[in-house]
Each structure stands twice: as structure tokens, then as C-alpha cells.
Design an enzyme around this catalytic site. Structure first.
Site, PDB file in Angstrom:
ATOM      1  N   VAL A   1       0.407  -1.606   0.184  1.00 52.78           N
ATOM      2  CA  VAL A   1      -0.096   0.350  -0.248  1.00 52.78           C
ATOM      3  C   VAL A   1       0.582   1.107   0.239  1.00 52.78           C
ATOM      4  O   VAL A   1       1.786   1.709   0.757  1.00 52.78           O
ATOM      5  CB  VAL A   1      -1.463   0.340   1.239  1.00 52.78           C
ATOM      6  CG1 VAL A   1      -1.882   1.307   1.493  1.00 52.78           C
ATOM      7  CG2 VAL A   1      -1.460  -0.938   1.216  1.00 52.78           C
TER       8      VAL A   1
ATOM      9  N   LYS B   1      -6.237  -2.160  -1.974  1.00 54.06           N
ATOM     10  CA  LYS B   1      -4.913  -1.161  -1.288  1.00 54.06           C
ATOM     11  C   LYS B   1      -6.027  -1.133   0.372  1.00 54.06           C
ATOM     12  O   LYS B   1      -6.021  -1.081   1.193  1.00 54.06           O
ATOM     13  CB  LYS B   1      -4.720   0.426  -1.704  1.00 54.06           C
ATOM     14  CG  LYS B   1      -3.391  -0.568  -2.715  1.00 54.06           C
ATOM     15  CD  LYS B   1      -2.990   0.628  -2.949  1.00 54.06           C
ATOM     16  CE  LYS B   1      -1.676  -0.242  -4.152  1.00 54.06           C
ATOM     17  NZ  LYS B   1      -1.268   0.710  -4.984  1.00 54.06           N
TER      18      LYS B   1
END
Ligand code: NAP
Length: 438
Positions: free
Chosen positions: A133, A206
Site C-alpha cells: 500500500v 489497497k
């Protein structure tokens, strides 16, 4: 001087990120040994083609196509191949063998994270994925560790550099989506097939990871409502600009309480209008940022490069050093805490402010009729602006209305828009966009 223990590190993949990880492991071997208390020995690099030209010059004898054997003999495994298989099988095999695993594979984590987390917990080893992420930005460890004594209430993230670049181009040049995408492809910010980025799938993966760590509950990709940026027009951007707003593709995870006091988490990705003074509005080009609101810490923002071989390698090395330190010190390894069971809310239950653009007949009483319809549906108007246009040929006047609402539920807003469309004075609904940060 005491001899340092050696930990064998298997690297799976030597592409954009893997090649830089290999370079840093070799170049910074002494510094990494000093920080971990063990020598991190790169024992091999699994690839598809051992003879391919690499971004970094690396000893040829390290390369192999036999990833299974490499994994069996490793203390630490770094998976940077991407995709679901064989990455999934190799990670599971590494965990079962007692190796700690570091990966940047958000697609795999979003699709089958729970299986991997459970295997890591069962084996008592660490599975880390900071690189999955927002690339170089340290965001998962702050959420998991630094904020573990607080309660996160909302996470807003610009977590896809490609779409941020495209929207920023549209905002700064007035370009249409297709032209901004072509420019992003020309500069290497967008892939030849940009679907995963522009349709929001990458950001959704994410968002699922951010929501899972922020709310201590496992959220999967199917819990994420996802809308991309392909329908954002130059006219939307111009109208937003005119209203002091900017459009960003946001990954949002927020805790909401319904009228009966029930709690749930809304996890979603969609184009969102933000006031130009909001910290996320200042995130330009292909940069990423994550804005967190927590009960005690207040507002926090993390900003930096969300992709790129070397920046992402920084996050991978951070995870590797942390896992190696734990191996040196001994004791149980911890992957994540999923102690909560907050339900994922459907998009209809999400609440936000809205921007609605309407093309209406320029007649007396129109504004009052529209305002009344909003009120009847329980959607309160914060601002309403009107601009008059005269068609040069027909000489007929029409009005463009721009309405920003207070927070309302998706369901209430959808019903309002349907009702508004039915009014005879409405020529068209030109845009409906969600607004945050007002
Ligand atoms: P990449 O450039 O496409 O490299 C993939 C590497 O994996 C290549 O070296 C390839 O071997 C190897 N590989 C692929 N399939 C394989 C297989 N079946 N068996 C053996 N080796 C295989 O990928 P990347 O950009 O470095 O990304 C790696 C991971 O990091 C992905 O999960 C990605 O989502 C994540 N990530 C990337 C970035 C970024 O900026 N690039 C940022 C954050 C996270 P060959 O070289 O022989 O083809």
C-alpha cells in the site's frame, strides 16, 4: 568480536522492485547486519528467465527458475513476482517451512489475505507487506503499531499514482480523460492496459488492506465498493475548480453509526471532490498520501512516492529488517490483530456530502421546487449556485445549478436525484459526485 548469525534470504522476482531490493541487500550488507544483528545473505533469486537483462548488475549464479527449492532453504522470503500463482503457493510453502515472508503483492493479499494471515499465525512467523500500500510510504506499520492504542475513525487515501497523475493533468491543463491517460502512458505512469488503475481495482485492493488494519476486522475485495475515473469529464473538473474543489480518486474506510446506534465500516473507492485547501488536494502528479483521523491522535497525513522500484524497495527492506530482528531476538512473531468484527456496510448506507450539477430551464420558481424536493427526501442543501447561459442560436436561456449538500446517505441522495430528474424544468443532471472534507 562475536560471529554474527547468517539468515538466508530468498528473493522471488527481480523486476522493477526485486532488482533494487537485491542491489540494496548486497550494497548495504554491513549496515543491514549492524541493524539486525544478523548477516542477511541473499541465497538466490527466482525468475522466469535467468538470462534476461536486469536493471542492476547482479551475480549470475544467484539466478534460478526453481523457486520451490529456493524457498525451502530460506529463513526469510521476499515475494516480488506479483500475480496470484505461483506467488500464493510459494508464500504458503515458505510460511509452513517457518520462514518469515515479506511481500508487496496487494492483488494477492486482497484476494486471499486471510488464508495467508492464518498460515503465518499458525506457523508463528511474520508476514509483512508494507510495500503493498502506497509504495515507499510507511503507512501500514503506523496504523498497526503506532496507532494500536488509539481508535481510527476514518482513512482517506490517494493510493494510486496513475489516476492521481491523470486527474492532476486534467485539472492543470483542462485535458479530457483520454488525452491525460495517453500522456500518462507516454511518460510511463500508466501501463499499456490501464484497466486495473483507471477502473479503481488497484486502489480497491489497497482500501481492503487499509480497512482491515485500521478496524481490526478482515475486509476482502468484495466488501469494497469501487468506481474508477473513466467517466470523469473535463467539464466536471472545470466545474469543481470553479467551486474551489478538486477531484481525487480516494480509497476511503470509515466507521459509521446508523440511526439505531449500530456500527459498521464503509470501504469504498470513487472519484471524490475535496476543497482545494484540504491537505490531500495538494498531492500532485503520481504522488500518494494517506490521511488518517483517529480519536486521540486527531488528523495525521503520510505523503510520498507510491511506486517505483527504489522507493518501494525501501518499504520491503524495512519489513525485512524488522522480521530479521525478531528472528535474532526470538519470541513469537505477530502478523496483524483482527480482534474486531465490525460489519462492512453496503454503499447505500455510506454517508457523504454530494455535488450535483443540473441544467435547468430558466423560469421563476425552479429553485424553490428543487429545494423542496431535496427537503422532502431528507437531503439538506449546504450551497446552491446558479449561472445563466443564453444559447446563441435559439436565444433560449437556461441555468446551470451547482448544489453541494450536507452529509446524506447514498440511498437518500439516489432517491433525490431520481425525483429531480422527473421535474419538467430539468434539462439534464450533468454530474453527481461525492464530496469529502467540507
Ligand atoms: P515486475 O517488474 O513485473 O517483476 C516481476 C518479476 O517476477 C520478474 O523478475 C519476473 O521474472 C518474476 N516472475 C514473474 N512471474 C514469475 C514466475 N511464475 N516464476 C518466477 N518468476 C516470476 O514486477 P514489479 O513491478 O517489480 O512488482 C513486484 C510486486 O511488487 C508486485 O506484486 C507489485 O504489485 C508490487 N509493487 C510494485 C510496485 C512498483 O512500483 N513496481 C509498487 C508497490 C508494489 P522475469 O524477470 O524473468 O520475467
Amino acid at each position: 568480536m562475536t560471529e554474527l548469525r547468517t539468515l538466508k534470504v530468498a528473493l522471488l522476482g527481480c523486476g522493477n522492485v526485486g532488482a533494487q531490493v537485491a542491489r540494496i541487500l548486497i550494497e548495504d550488507a554491513d549496515a543491514l547486519a549492524a541493524r539486525t544483528g544478523a548477516r542477511l545473505q541473499l541465497s538466490g533469486i527466482a525468475v522466469r528467465n535467468v538470462n534476461a537483462k536486469r536493471d542492476v548488475e547482479l551475480p549470475q549464479e544467484l539466478f534460478t527458475t526453481d523457486a520451490e527449492t529456493l524457498v525451502k532453504d530460506a529463513d526469510l522470503v521476499i515475494e516480488l513476482m506479483g500475480g496470484i500463482e505461483p506467488a500464493r503457493t510459494l508464500i504458503l510453502s515458505a510460511l509452513r517451512n517457518g520462514a518469515c515472508v515479506v511481500t508487496g503483492n496487494k492483488a494477492l493479499l486482497a484476494q486471499d489475505g486471510p488464508t495467508l494471515y492464518e498460515e503465518a499465525d499458525k506457523a508463528g512467523v511474520q508476514l509483512s507487506y508494507e510495500a503493498a500500500v502506497a509504495g515507499a510510504i510507511p503507512i501500514l506499520r503506523p496504523i498497526r503499531d503506532s496507532l494500536s492504542g488509539d481508535r481510527i475513525t476514518r482513512v482517506l487515501g490517494i493510493v494510486n499514482g496513475t489516476t492521481n497523475f491523470i486527474l492532476d493533468q486534467m485539472d492543470s491543463t483542462g485535458a479530457q480523460f483520454a488525452d491525460a491517460l495517453a500522456e500518462a502512458q507516454r511518460l510511463g505512469y500508466a501501463e499499456a492496459d490501464p484497466t486495473a488503475d483507471v477502473e479503481g481495482h488497484d486502489a480497491a485492493a489497497k482500501a481492503a488492506i487499509l480497512a482491515t488494519l485500521s478496524f481490526h476486522t478482515r475486509f476482502a475485495l468484495e466488501n469494497v465498493h469501487c468506481e474508477g475515473i473513466t467517466s470523469v469529464t473535463a467539464a466536471d473538473i472545470a466545474a469543481a475548480k470553479d467551486a474551489g474543489l478538486v477531484i481525487k480518486l480516494l480509497a476511503i474506510a470509515e466507521k459509521l453509526t446508523d440511526a439505531d446506534g449500530g456500527e459498521g465500516v464503509s470501504v469504498r473507492v470513487h472519484p471524490t471532490l475535496l476543497p482545494r485547501e484540504h491537505p490531500l488536494a495538494a498531492v500532485r502528479g503520481a504522488f500518494n498520501a494517506v490521511f488518517i483521523e483517529a480519536e486521540n491522535a486527531g488528523e495525521l497525513m503520510f505523503y510520498g512516492q507510491g511506486a517505483g522500484g527504489t522507493p518501494t524497495a525501501s518499504a520491503v527492506l524495512g519489513d525485512l529488517v524488522s522480521a530479521a530482528r525478531r528472528l535474532v531476538l526470538g519470541g513469537p512473531q505477530r502478523t496483524e490483530t483482527t480482534t474486531g468484527h465490525v460489519p462492512a456496510l453496503p454503499i447505500a448506507a455510506a454517508t457523504t456530502s454530494y455535488y450535483i450539477g443540473l441544467d435547468v430551464a430558466d423560469q421563476p420558481g425552479v429553485l424553490a421546487r428543487i429545494a423542496q424536493l431535496f427537503a422532502e427526501h431528507g437531503v439538506s442543501i449546504e450551497t446552491m449556485r446558479q449561472t445563466i447561459h443564453r444559447d446563441a442560436e435559439s436565444n433560449v436561456e437556461s441555468a446551470e445549478l451547482r448544489i453541494v449538500t450536507h452529509r446524506a446517505s447514498e440511498a437518500a441522495l439516489a432517491a433525490t436525484v431520481e425525483a429531480v430528474k422527473g421535474l419538467d424544468v430539468i434539462n439534464s443532471v450533468t454530474s453527481v459526485l461525492r464530496v469529502e472534507g467540507v
